[in-house]
Design a protein around this motif. Structure first.
Motif, mmCIF file in Angstrom:
data_model
loop_
_atom_site.group_PDB
_atom_site.id
_atom_site.type_symbol
_atom_site.label_atom_id
_atom_site.label_comp_id
_atom_site.label_asym_id
_atom_site.label_seq_id
_atom_site.Cartn_x
_atom_site.Cartn_y
_atom_site.Cartn_z
ATOM 1 N N ALA A 13 39.858 10.111 -5.472
ATOM 2 C CA ALA A 13 40.921 10.980 -6.010
ATOM 3 C C ALA A 13 42.252 10.236 -6.034
ATOM 4 N N HIS A 14 42.536 9.492 -4.963
ATOM 5 C CA HIS A 14 43.800 8.770 -4.914
ATOM 6 C C HIS A 14 43.828 7.630 -5.939
ATOM 7 N N GLU A 15 42.739 6.915 -6.058
ATOM 8 C CA GLU A 15 42.679 5.832 -7.049
ATOM 9 C C GLU A 15 42.840 6.382 -8.463
ATOM 10 N N ASN A 16 42.201 7.518 -8.753
ATOM 11 C CA ASN A 16 42.328 8.125 -10.075
ATOM 12 C C ASN A 16 43.767 8.598 -10.309
ATOM 13 N N ALA A 17 44.370 9.212 -9.282
ATOM 14 C CA ALA A 17 45.757 9.686 -9.417
ATOM 15 C C ALA A 17 46.704 8.510 -9.683
ATOM 16 N N LYS A 18 46.482 7.391 -8.993
ATOM 17 C CA LYS A 18 47.310 6.206 -9.246
ATOM 18 C C LYS A 18 47.085 5.689 -10.662
ATOM 19 N N ALA A 19 45.830 5.629 -11.079
ATOM 20 C CA ALA A 19 45.510 5.133 -12.418
ATOM 21 C C ALA A 19 46.103 6.029 -13.508
ATOM 22 N N LYS A 20 46.229 7.306 -13.227
ATOM 23 C CA LYS A 20 46.779 8.259 -14.197
ATOM 24 C C LYS A 20 48.303 8.337 -14.131
ATOM 25 N N GLY A 21 48.926 7.547 -13.250
ATOM 26 C CA GLY A 21 50.383 7.456 -13.221
ATOM 27 C C GLY A 21 51.088 8.409 -12.280
ATOM 28 N N PHE A 22 50.342 9.131 -11.462
ATOM 29 C CA PHE A 22 50.969 10.100 -10.559
ATOM 30 C C PHE A 22 51.757 9.444 -9.421
ATOM 31 N N GLU A 176 38.845 12.186 -14.947
ATOM 32 C CA GLU A 176 38.809 10.807 -15.436
ATOM 33 C C GLU A 176 39.015 10.740 -16.945
ATOM 34 N N THR A 177 38.715 11.838 -17.653
ATOM 35 C CA THR A 177 38.840 11.854 -19.114
ATOM 36 C C THR A 177 40.232 12.267 -19.583
ATOM 37 N N ARG A 178 41.064 12.687 -18.664
ATOM 38 C CA ARG A 178 42.369 13.255 -19.039
ATOM 39 C C ARG A 178 43.419 12.162 -19.243
ATOM 40 N N PRO A 179 44.471 12.476 -19.999
ATOM 41 C CA PRO A 179 45.523 11.480 -20.262
ATOM 42 C C PRO A 179 46.380 11.229 -19.019
ATOM 43 N N ALA A 180 47.280 10.272 -19.127
ATOM 44 C CA ALA A 180 48.206 9.943 -18.028
ATOM 45 C C ALA A 180 48.906 11.204 -17.559
#
Length: 186
Positions: A13-22, A176-180
């Motif tokens: 979850a944290h890696e995805n949040a970082k990848a999405k710009g959060f 994972e499919t959602r935009p930044a």
């Protein structure tokens, strides 16, 4: 009910949040906690509208539709989906802070669960997390508050016959499919 490893989810979850710009800006713990509370409010709205997921139909639709389309039709914005969002946000916080989630016991079933009162009690516990995240508070207070939140979320879900681990897995895949920043400011 499916088993789920919350420490693995915390990392993902944290890696995805970082990848999405959060995490592109300085973090505000109060803001992070309010985002969890907002998911609880959305769960209450889903409950008020009697929006429950249909995982059987979801599986059937996967034969002819994309994952995103089937998810949005059968799972998105339901009680289980919003509770999963709360778990994912709490896991993201644990990943951000490097907190190891203690193994949860088998969730308790709450007889005649009062959903609103349960979410309010959970909100109070989330507020304790914000207070416990201060540098001068002993770390075990934060760990205990997080443990209580996870225990409450899973018990509420079990009491409502919601397979929360499955909803978490599905929502993680959907995210994972959602935009930044999921199209939002933060």
């Amino acid at each position: 009910m499916t088993h789920i490893n919350l420490n693995e989810i915390s990392v993902k979850a944290h890696e995805n949040a970082k990848a999405k710009g959060f995490y592109d800006r300085e973090q505000n713990i109060g803001e992070r906690m309010m985002l969890i509370v907002s998911e609880l409010g959305e769960a209450l709205e889903a409950h008020r509208k009697r929006r429950t997921s249909n995982l059987e139909l979801f599986q059937k639709l996967l034969e002819t539709q994309s994952f995103v389309s089937a998810f949005e039709e059968c799972v998105k914005d339901t009680i289980g989906d919003e509770l999963a969002d709360a778990v994912i946000r709490l896991c993201d916080f644990c990943g951000y802070k490097g907190i190891t989630v203690l193994e949860l016991p088998t969730p308790a079933v709450i007889e005649n669960v009062n959903f609103g009162a349960s979410l309010l009690a959970l909100t109070e516990q989330v507020c304790i997390i914000e207070s416990a995240a201060k540098p001068f508070v002993p770390p075990h207070i934060l760990d205990e508050s997080i443990y209580i939140c996870f225990s409450m979320l899973f018990s509420i879900a079990k009491s409502m016959d919601i397979d929360l681990p499955t909803h978490i897995t599905l929502k993680m895949k959907y995210n994972e499919t959602r935009p930044a920043k999921h199209g939002k400011e933060y």
